[in-house]
Write a protein that holds these residues in place. Structure first.
Motif, mmCIF file in Angstrom:
data_model
loop_
_atom_site.group_PDB
_atom_site.id
_atom_site.type_symbol
_atom_site.label_atom_id
_atom_site.label_comp_id
_atom_site.label_asym_id
_atom_site.label_seq_id
_atom_site.Cartn_x
_atom_site.Cartn_y
_atom_site.Cartn_z
ATOM 1 N N ALA A 92 -6.536 9.517 -1.561
ATOM 2 C CA ALA A 92 -7.145 10.060 -0.377
ATOM 3 C C ALA A 92 -8.204 8.701 0.085
ATOM 4 O O ALA A 92 -7.733 8.488 1.475
ATOM 5 N N LEU A 93 -7.409 7.717 -0.319
ATOM 6 C CA LEU A 93 -8.026 6.456 0.170
ATOM 7 C C LEU A 93 -7.530 5.849 1.004
ATOM 8 O O LEU A 93 -7.049 5.040 2.005
ATOM 9 N N GLN A 94 -5.878 5.313 0.414
ATOM 10 C CA GLN A 94 -5.324 4.973 0.893
ATOM 11 C C GLN A 94 -4.541 5.349 2.159
ATOM 12 O O GLN A 94 -3.760 4.899 2.905
ATOM 13 N N THR A 95 -4.463 6.925 2.914
ATOM 14 C CA THR A 95 -3.988 7.766 3.407
ATOM 15 C C THR A 95 -5.788 7.537 4.613
ATOM 16 O O THR A 95 -4.945 8.162 5.362
ATOM 17 N N SER A 96 -6.524 7.037 4.420
ATOM 18 C CA SER A 96 -8.598 6.896 4.984
ATOM 19 C C SER A 96 -7.292 6.113 6.201
ATOM 20 O O SER A 96 -6.895 4.473 5.747
ATOM 21 N N ALA A 97 -7.485 6.347 8.006
ATOM 22 C CA ALA A 97 -7.508 5.851 8.396
ATOM 23 C C ALA A 97 -8.722 4.847 8.663
ATOM 24 O O ALA A 97 -8.718 3.493 8.941
ATOM 25 N N ARG A 98 -10.051 5.202 8.337
ATOM 26 C CA ARG A 98 -11.121 4.179 8.138
ATOM 27 C C ARG A 98 -11.142 2.966 7.241
ATOM 28 O O ARG A 98 -11.552 1.444 7.163
ATOM 29 N N CYS A 99 -10.493 3.818 5.954
ATOM 30 C CA CYS A 99 -11.033 3.219 4.427
ATOM 31 C C CYS A 99 -9.417 2.309 3.626
ATOM 32 O O CYS A 99 -10.039 1.588 2.471
ATOM 33 N N HIS A 100 -8.573 2.697 3.989
ATOM 34 C CA HIS A 100 -7.395 2.728 3.548
ATOM 35 C C HIS A 100 -7.227 1.115 3.044
ATOM 36 O O HIS A 100 -7.176 -0.006 1.782
ATOM 37 N N ASP A 101 -8.107 -0.452 3.756
ATOM 38 C CA ASP A 101 -8.168 -1.400 3.933
ATOM 39 C C ASP A 101 -9.510 -1.501 3.583
ATOM 40 O O ASP A 101 -9.795 -2.951 3.320
ATOM 41 N N VAL A 102 -10.306 -1.084 2.702
ATOM 42 C CA VAL A 102 -11.858 -1.114 2.229
ATOM 43 C C VAL A 102 -11.928 -2.834 1.429
ATOM 44 O O VAL A 102 -12.721 -3.596 1.031
ATOM 45 N N LEU A 103 -10.968 -2.518 0.291
ATOM 46 C CA LEU A 103 -10.586 -3.458 -1.043
ATOM 47 C C LEU A 103 -10.464 -4.562 -0.464
ATOM 48 O O LEU A 103 -11.120 -5.864 -0.286
#
Length: 232
Positions: A91-102
């Protein structure tokens, strides 16, 4: 960092529980870029809040087709192994908005780098999927996947994708203290990483943590610091 121990031929390997991170100001010192802190010394997280929805980020939002294709490739490589990518990770790694949040919050220049599945050198059938690395390759973080469906996060100073080349060039690598169990699930790892790096920024600027989750996290360290395991 500790040791890796096996408790019998039919039992999974056990990794020392530790958290790899930098300091939190005077509240949690660090002797280098990173320390391996005893997991039991960390602020406890309410497991019930981590349901794969990433509510603390406002939800993952729409998926990015390129990210979906990348994760589909990893999932395809796991087919037939019994190991699966956990839904919260996807879910996070495919998110357009959040995949690079870390990457965005990291104060040590960590960046997302998803690998193909790597065979575990510790037990047959298990796989490692690298998902985050330090900018100078001081530390790598992986999903540790078992055919039983179990998935948790481990950290290591070793890039296991390079292990075959190292062993071919230099002989067997000592893995006895190479891995630590960092989180019971991916969302828990992501949340703690996100909170600590935001908290570091606030402390660096001598600001009181404004967000409630940051203030609550920091309060845990009042008269509780027990010291690091080892420097990296």
């Amino acid at each position: 960092m500790g040791t890796v121990s096996s408790v019998g031929p039919d039992r999974p390997v056990e990794f020392v529980p530790a958290w790899c991170a930098t300091d939190l100001g005077v509240h949690r010192p660090c002797r280098g870029t990173y320390e391996w802190y005893p997991y039991a010394s960390l602020p406890p997280l309410a497991a019930g809040r981590f349901d794969g929805g990433f509510g603390w980020l406002g939800g993952p939002g729409p998926a990015d087709p390129e990210r979906v294709a990348l994760l589909d490739g990893v999932a395809a490589a796991l087919a037939g192994t019994g190991c699966e990518l956990p839904a919260d990770f996807v879910a996070l790694q495919t998110s357009a908005r959040c995949h690079d949040v870390l990457d965005e919050v990291s104060v040590t220049g960590c960046w997302t780098d998803v690998s193909q599945p790597l065979p575990s050198p510790f037990e047959p059938g298990a796989r490692l999927v690298r998902f985050l690395r330090d900018q100078q390759d001081c530390v790598f973080w992986y999903l540790y996947l078992r055919p039983s469906g179990e998935a948790f996060v481990v950290g290591s100073p070793l890039d296991f994708a390079c292990l075959p080349e190292w062993e071919e060039a230099e002989g067997p690598v000592d893995l006895s203290a190479a891995v630590a169990h960092c989180a019971p699930g991916f969302e828990e790892f992501a949340y703690r990483f996100w909170v600590e790096n935001r908290l570091w920024q606030a402390l660096q600027h001598e600001e009181a943590p404004a967000a409630p989750e940051l203030a609550e996290y920091l309060a845990h360290y009042t008269d509780r610091y027990t010291g690091p395991v080892a420097s990296v």
